[in-house]
Enzyme design. Structure first.
Site, PDB file in Angstrom:
ATOM      1  N   ASP A 158     -22.817   7.448  20.379  1.00  0.00           N
ATOM      2  CA  ASP A 158     -22.720   8.655  21.180  1.00  0.00           C
ATOM      3  C   ASP A 158     -21.554   9.474  20.644  1.00  0.00           C
ATOM      4  O   ASP A 158     -20.443   9.399  21.137  1.00  0.00           O
ATOM      5  CB  ASP A 158     -22.495   8.261  22.641  1.00  0.00           C
ATOM      6  CG  ASP A 158     -22.867   9.382  23.576  1.00  0.00           C
ATOM      7  OD1 ASP A 158     -23.407  10.398  23.102  1.00  0.00           O
ATOM      8  OD2 ASP A 158     -22.606   9.242  24.781  1.00  0.00           O
TER       9      ASP A 158
ATOM     10  N   LYS B 195     -27.328   3.315  18.770  1.00  0.00           N
ATOM     11  CA  LYS B 195     -27.346   4.781  18.781  1.00  0.00           C
ATOM     12  C   LYS B 195     -25.985   5.234  19.291  1.00  0.00           C
ATOM     13  O   LYS B 195     -25.683   5.136  20.479  1.00  0.00           O
ATOM     14  CB  LYS B 195     -28.460   5.303  19.678  1.00  0.00           C
ATOM     15  CG  LYS B 195     -28.539   6.828  19.658  1.00  0.00           C
ATOM     16  CD  LYS B 195     -29.790   7.327  20.352  1.00  0.00           C
ATOM     17  CE  LYS B 195     -30.005   8.810  20.140  1.00  0.00           C
ATOM     18  NZ  LYS B 195     -28.929   9.653  20.628  1.00  0.00           N
TER      19      LYS B 195
ATOM     20  N   TYR C 224     -25.642   6.055   8.982  1.00  0.00           N
ATOM     21  CA  TYR C 224     -26.888   5.355   9.300  1.00  0.00           C
ATOM     22  C   TYR C 224     -28.084   5.783   8.462  1.00  0.00           C
ATOM     23  O   TYR C 224     -29.196   5.339   8.722  1.00  0.00           O
ATOM     24  CB  TYR C 224     -27.209   5.483  10.789  1.00  0.00           C
ATOM     25  CG  TYR C 224     -27.165   6.895  11.339  1.00  0.00           C
ATOM     26  CD1 TYR C 224     -28.087   7.850  10.914  1.00  0.00           C
ATOM     27  CD2 TYR C 224     -26.216   7.260  12.282  1.00  0.00           C
ATOM     28  CE1 TYR C 224     -28.052   9.137  11.420  1.00  0.00           C
ATOM     29  CE2 TYR C 224     -26.179   8.554  12.795  1.00  0.00           C
ATOM     30  CZ  TYR C 224     -27.104   9.478  12.352  1.00  0.00           C
ATOM     31  OH  TYR C 224     -27.070  10.755  12.842  1.00  0.00           O
TER      32      TYR C 224
ATOM     33  N   GLU D  65     -22.610   9.363  12.188  1.00  0.00           N
ATOM     34  CA  GLU D  65     -22.115   9.839  13.477  1.00  0.00           C
ATOM     35  C   GLU D  65     -20.597   9.701  13.510  1.00  0.00           C
ATOM     36  O   GLU D  65     -20.061   8.630  13.247  1.00  0.00           O
ATOM     37  CB  GLU D  65     -22.754   8.987  14.584  1.00  0.00           C
ATOM     38  CG  GLU D  65     -22.613   9.562  15.949  1.00  0.00           C
ATOM     39  CD  GLU D  65     -23.796  10.457  16.364  1.00  0.00           C
ATOM     40  OE1 GLU D  65     -24.634  10.806  15.502  1.00  0.00           O
ATOM     41  OE2 GLU D  65     -23.853  10.784  17.551  1.00  0.00           O
TER      42      GLU D  65
ATOM     43  N   CYS E  85      12.049   8.276  42.220  1.00  0.00           N
ATOM     44  CA  CYS E  85      10.857   7.913  42.984  1.00  0.00           C
ATOM     45  C   CYS E  85      10.375   6.517  42.579  1.00  0.00           C
ATOM     46  O   CYS E  85      10.154   6.247  41.399  1.00  0.00           O
ATOM     47  CB  CYS E  85       9.750   8.940  42.732  1.00  0.00           C
ATOM     48  SG  CYS E  85       8.171   8.507  43.483  1.00  0.00           S
TER      49      CYS E  85
ATOM     50  N   TYR F  39       0.838  -1.194   0.000  1.00  0.00           N
ATOM     51  CA  TYR F  39       0.000   0.000   0.000  1.00  0.00           C
ATOM     52  C   TYR F  39       0.887   1.265   0.000  1.00  0.00           C
ATOM     53  O   TYR F  39       0.692   2.169  -0.797  1.00  0.00           O
ATOM     54  CB  TYR F  39      -0.915  -0.014   1.233  1.00  0.00           C
ATOM     55  CG  TYR F  39      -1.803   1.198   1.321  1.00  0.00           C
ATOM     56  CD1 TYR F  39      -3.050   1.205   0.703  1.00  0.00           C
ATOM     57  CD2 TYR F  39      -1.399   2.344   2.011  1.00  0.00           C
ATOM     58  CE1 TYR F  39      -3.866   2.322   0.760  1.00  0.00           C
ATOM     59  CE2 TYR F  39      -2.205   3.457   2.074  1.00  0.00           C
ATOM     60  CZ  TYR F  39      -3.437   3.443   1.457  1.00  0.00           C
ATOM     61  OH  TYR F  39      -4.242   4.556   1.504  1.00  0.00           O
ATOM     62  N   ASP F  40       1.878   1.243   0.901  1.00  0.00           N
ATOM     63  CA  ASP F  40       2.773   2.401   0.996  1.00  0.00           C
ATOM     64  C   ASP F  40       3.491   2.658  -0.322  1.00  0.00           C
ATOM     65  O   ASP F  40       3.700   3.798  -0.720  1.00  0.00           O
ATOM     66  CB  ASP F  40       3.841   2.178   2.086  1.00  0.00           C
ATOM     67  CG  ASP F  40       3.234   2.252   3.466  1.00  0.00           C
ATOM     68  OD1 ASP F  40       2.092   2.740   3.575  1.00  0.00           O
ATOM     69  OD2 ASP F  40       3.891   1.799   4.418  1.00  0.00           O
TER      70      ASP F  40
ATOM     71  N   ARG G 246     -24.877  19.093  12.566  1.00  0.00           N
ATOM     72  CA  ARG G 246     -26.319  19.203  12.576  1.00  0.00           C
ATOM     73  C   ARG G 246     -26.764  20.644  12.853  1.00  0.00           C
ATOM     74  O   ARG G 246     -27.716  21.134  12.265  1.00  0.00           O
ATOM     75  CB  ARG G 246     -26.878  18.277  13.655  1.00  0.00           C
ATOM     76  CG  ARG G 246     -28.359  18.145  13.631  1.00  0.00           C
ATOM     77  CD  ARG G 246     -28.771  16.987  14.513  1.00  0.00           C
ATOM     78  NE  ARG G 246     -29.179  17.468  15.815  1.00  0.00           N
ATOM     79  CZ  ARG G 246     -30.431  17.810  16.106  1.00  0.00           C
ATOM     80  NH1 ARG G 246     -31.373  17.685  15.206  1.00  0.00           N
ATOM     81  NH2 ARG G 246     -30.729  18.250  17.290  1.00  0.00           N
TER      82      ARG G 246
ATOM     83  N   CYS H  29       5.744  14.928  41.416  1.00  0.00           N
ATOM     84  CA  CYS H  29       6.897  14.600  42.242  1.00  0.00           C
ATOM     85  C   CYS H  29       8.102  14.667  41.316  1.00  0.00           C
ATOM     86  O   CYS H  29       8.168  13.963  40.327  1.00  0.00           O
ATOM     87  CB  CYS H  29       6.750  13.191  42.811  1.00  0.00           C
ATOM     88  SG  CYS H  29       8.318  12.565  43.446  1.00  0.00           S
TER      89      CYS H  29
ATOM     90  N   LYS I 162     -33.455   4.269  24.895  1.00  0.00           N
ATOM     91  CA  LYS I 162     -32.204   4.518  25.609  1.00  0.00           C
ATOM     92  C   LYS I 162     -31.864   3.404  26.594  1.00  0.00           C
ATOM     93  O   LYS I 162     -32.750   2.804  27.198  1.00  0.00           O
ATOM     94  CB  LYS I 162     -32.304   5.839  26.379  1.00  0.00           C
ATOM     95  CG  LYS I 162     -32.417   7.067  25.489  1.00  0.00           C
ATOM     96  CD  LYS I 162     -31.114   7.299  24.776  1.00  0.00           C
ATOM     97  CE  LYS I 162     -30.845   8.727  24.401  1.00  0.00           C
ATOM     98  NZ  LYS I 162     -30.726   9.708  25.424  1.00  0.00           N
TER      99      LYS I 162
HETATM  100  S1  IVH Z   1     -31.313   8.426  12.893  1.00  0.00           S
HETATM  101  C1  IVH Z   1     -34.712  11.004  11.860  1.00  0.00           C
HETATM  102  N1  IVH Z   1     -29.602   6.594  13.669  1.00  0.00           N
HETATM  103  O1  IVH Z   1     -29.030  10.550  17.488  1.00  0.00           O
HETATM  104  C2  IVH Z   1     -33.648  10.105  12.307  1.00  0.00           C
HETATM  105  N2  IVH Z   1     -29.490   8.746  14.670  1.00  0.00           N
HETATM  106  O2  IVH Z   1     -31.539  12.231  18.394  1.00  0.00           O
HETATM  107  C3  IVH Z   1     -32.532  10.849  12.878  1.00  0.00           C
HETATM  108  N3  IVH Z   1     -27.703   8.983  16.320  1.00  0.00           N
HETATM  109  O3  IVH Z   1     -28.420  13.640  16.239  1.00  0.00           O
HETATM  110  C4  IVH Z   1     -31.355  10.151  13.278  1.00  0.00           C
HETATM  111  N4  IVH Z   1     -26.922   6.958  16.146  1.00  0.00           N
HETATM  112  O4  IVH Z   1     -26.629  11.992  15.724  1.00  0.00           O
HETATM  113  C5  IVH Z   1     -30.037   7.860  13.822  1.00  0.00           C
HETATM  114  N5  IVH Z   1     -28.138   4.887  14.262  1.00  0.00           N
HETATM  115  C6  IVH Z   1     -28.575   6.150  14.398  1.00  0.00           C
HETATM  116  C7  IVH Z   1     -27.961   7.048  15.296  1.00  0.00           C
HETATM  117  C8  IVH Z   1     -28.464   8.342  15.403  1.00  0.00           C
HETATM  118  C9  IVH Z   1     -26.786   8.122  16.743  1.00  0.00           C
HETATM  119  C10 IVH Z   1     -27.847  10.379  16.807  1.00  0.00           C
HETATM  120  C11 IVH Z   1     -27.863  11.374  15.701  1.00  0.00           C
HETATM  121  C12 IVH Z   1     -28.942  12.373  16.045  1.00  0.00           C
HETATM  122  C13 IVH Z   1     -29.483  11.856  17.320  1.00  0.00           C
HETATM  123  C14 IVH Z   1     -30.984  11.845  17.223  1.00  0.00           C
END
Ligand code: IVH
Length: 668
Positions: free
Chosen positions: A117, A115, A228, A176, A433, A37-38, A136, A428, A316
């Site tokens: 973070d 979801k 996503y 994300e 130490c 690759y390099d 966003r 320290c 959640k």
């Molecule tokens: S869908 C209309 N899928 O969650 C659908 N969001 O509160 C909108 N997020 O700001 C988002 N993982 O950044 C979707 N698998 C996922 C997600 C995801 C994280 C975040 C996204 C958004 C927030 C929505």
């Protein structure tokens, strides 16, 4: 003019590199060796250097940081970026599903996805090329982070174009950006060593890294992406979320293989339980599951509320927070000499893990959160195995709580501890130490230091634990007999190690200075010291003012150096090392006067072209930008300079004539 052959070779290399990039970064399944690759990458770089006209922004070589900006621009989203309604338990989730079925008028399938973070982004591709990346923002208008996002390896600059999934003319992809947990810990570890403030969690680190004005900083952070979904699309018809999820990786995007179609509520709940149980083993942070109605026609029929779609929900996971009491605050001494206050907690279970301790980082943190012994506190496990104290519940105070102060002396060796102005860290300074010696040996032997091959973390621990090394100079007294007494140490490896130790005696002054592990003295500062003072003795005798007079050495670094040499034991270690035969070759006089400096050109240069001038600056570690700001170091004015010249004068930025610029180049 480049021949047709050259053009073809460039196109082919780009195509191949793009594919291998995708195999490596997105699929984590490379099909060529790193060396291969390099080789291709370097060949492409060579050709592009020879034919700069042929460089295109989507070339795999162009993932470099762009010049810093003064502020991030804004981007209007073609389709609004919505947020999600959250539910927190099974009952609420079932209620959501019932409502969907009632509104849809039929049984529906969902796509379930972790979801993440991190930080939501929108990526716009026009005819397969990444043109805009945005945050966003308020959902309608986001910030332009295109330069920054281009540095993230898992974001395709140009889409792959498989025959069966044609690339749409316009495609907005949503995803994300995040930092994987392991890399997050490593990032914080490095920041701690460099005396920089730590990031509280991976999400803050990712968000901070993406919203930089200087994309070179973004490029240095371990960012990744999962995509996503799609926003506005022209030239492609999707019928369902699942189709989207399947098309995206074909174009080169990174999509989570954990995504699932769930045919009914029971399957959704199964998926939820499964991920909740395996959450702790995931290499990244998630805080729940997003369930989306699979069929886009049903989504369209259901529509959106003001900010949330009716057809999706975030289910959640329970917050990883608990309430407990601080029973005591202890002080631990790290491998770099840093004193860390650690809260001893009344043991409490936080989502399956018993928590007994929490790092309080440093005195400033303790003061800022006003944490006292006896306080009732909220703790959180987030992004790190080490839990954090989120805040004190002051309403629960009884008046019996005791404030905490770090001690004046090291709890391990009794040396008076130090803290320099503006630095949150207490250290320290004793090079011997016992709490630090393993870390110091490892640093001493590291590649940028004395470069003793084979002497890493494990061996350093063995040497200390067996009592063979209690101070750095002991390394040069080691014998074969002593070494073969250690575990996993055969005669051959013992000899290799002794050879490496012997060779390390011939070193350079900058390496030696670096190897001593003086706080804030990295390779760059070590080089500056060597060039400006010439000997260890001169550095040891210099006053903080004399040290700070060197360009590139601030008062904080100067204090740290002079404090180091003020310790008898530290000076003794230096003497003992020299006495054991450590010696320095002349330091090459290469100056790095231009490293990190920012240049702006205006007007016409007579002697060389703008491109040549820029290349000369970059070769010496400087940067060239197009607009003048307070952060500009030099404006080079040729004939007929424009408004940048006036601006430089307004801001008091140094203006150089072409001649002065040439002199500066010659000197560095
Ligand atoms: S869908 C209309 N899928 O969650 C659908 N969001 O509160 C909108 N997020 O700001 C988002 N993982 O950044 C979707 N698998 C996922 C997600 C995801 C994280 C975040 C996204 C958004 C927030 C929505």
């Amino acid at each position: 003019m480049a021949s047709k052959q050259v053009r073809q070779e460039i196109a082919k290399l780009r195509e191949e590199l793009r594919y291998h990039n995708y195999r490596y970064y997105v699929l984590d399944a490379p099909v060529v060796s790193d060396a291969e690759y390099d080789r291709m990458f370097r060949r492409l770089e060579e050709l592009e250097a020879e034919f700069p006209d042929l460089v295109t922004p989507d070339s795999p070589t162009q993932r470099v940081g762009a010049p810093p900006r003064e502020e991030l621009g804004t981007v209007q989203h073609r389709a609004p970026m919505l947020s999600l309604q959250s539910v927190y338990d099974e009952e609420e989730f079932r209620h959501f599903v019932d409502t969907v079925i009632a509104e849809a008028g039929e049984e529906v399938a969902f796509v379930g996805e972790p979801k993440y973070d991190g930080l939501a982004v929108s990526l716009v591709y026009e005819n397969g090329l990444l043109t805009v990346a945005a945050t966003r923002g308020d959902g309608v208008t986001g910030e332009d982070i295109t330069d920054n996002v281009r540095t993230i390896r898992t974001v395709p600059l140009k889409l792959l174009a498989p025959d069966d999934v044609p690339v749409p003319e316009y495609l907005e992809v949503r995803g994300e950006i995040y930092i994987p947990l392991e890399q997050f810990r490593e990032l914080n570890r490095r920041r701690e060593q460099a005396g920089e403030p730590l990031f509280a969690n991976p999400r803050n680190a990712a968000a901070g890294s993406v919203r930089q004005l200087d994309s070179n900083i973004t490029a240095s952070r371990p960012l990744s992406i999962y995509v996503y979904g799609v926003g506005a699309v022209a030239g492609y018809d999707f019928a369902s979320e699942w189709e989207v999820v399947q098309a995206l990786p074909r174009w080169g995007f990174r999509v989570d293989e954990r995504n699932r179609v769930c045919g009914n509520v029971a399957e959704c709940l199964d998926f939820y339980r499964h991920l909740a149980e395996t959450r702790e083993q995931l290499p990244y942070e998630i805080d729940g599951i997003v369930f989306k109605v699979n069929e886009l026609a049903v989504q369209a029929r259901m529509g959106t509320r003001t900010r949330n779609p009716r057809w999706a929900v975030a289910y959640k996971f329970p917050a990883r927070q608990e309430t407990t009491r601080v029973e005591d605050i202890l002080v631990s001494v790290g491998r770099t000499g840093k004193l860390t206050p650690v809260a001893v907690l009344e043991p409490v279970e936080v989502s399956g893990v018993i928590v007994r301790r929490a790092s309080l980082h440093n005195q400033d943190e303790v003061d800022r959160k006003d944490i006292r012994i006896g306080d009732v506190v909220i703790i959180e496990r987030a992004g790190d195995v080490i839990p954090q104290v989120v805040k004190v519940i002051t309403e629960k105070r009884t008046g019996q709580e005791r404030p905490f102060r770090l001690p004046d002396t090291c709890p391990v060796c009794g040396t008076r501890v130090l803290r320099s102005e503006g630095d949150p860290i207490t250290r320290c300074p004793n090079i011997d130490c016992p709490a630090q010696i393993e870390g110091r040996i490892e640093h001493f032997a590291s590649r940028g230091g004395m470069d003793i091959e084979g002497l890493g973390e494990k061996l350093a621990a063995q040497l200390v634990q067996s009592g063979l090394v209690t101070r750095l100079p002991d390394i040069y007294d080691l014998t074969t007999e002593q070494l073969i007494g250690l575990e996993h140490m055969a005669a051959k490896s013992a000899q290799n190690l002794l050879d490496a130790i012997a060779t390390s005696r011939q070193t350079s002054l900058p390496r030696f200075l670096f190897s001593l592990g003086i706080a804030h003295v990295g390779e760059h500062v070590a080089r500056l010291l060597a060039e400006n003072f010439g000997s260890v003795a001169a550095i040891a005798q210099a006053t903080p003012d004399q040290l700070a007079a060197v360009d590139g050495i601030g008062p904080e670094i100067a204090t740290s150096i002079s404090q180091f040499f003020a310790e008898d034991r530290n000076r003794q270690v230096v003497r003992d090392l020299l006495q054991r035969g450590v010696e320095f070759a002349e330091t090459e006089a290469a100056s790095d006067a231009l490293v990190g400096k920012t240049f702006v050109f205006t007007g016409t240069l007579a002697g060389l072209s703008r491109d040549e001038a820029s290349a000369e600056v970059q070769r010496r570690g400087g940067q060239v930008t197009s607009s003048v700001s307070r952060r500009t170091d030099y404006v080079v004015a040729g004939s007929d300079p424009g408004s940048k010249y006036t601006r430089a004068q307004e801001l008091g930025v140094t203006v150089l004539t072409e001649e002065q610029f040439q002199e500066l180049l010659a000197k560095s």
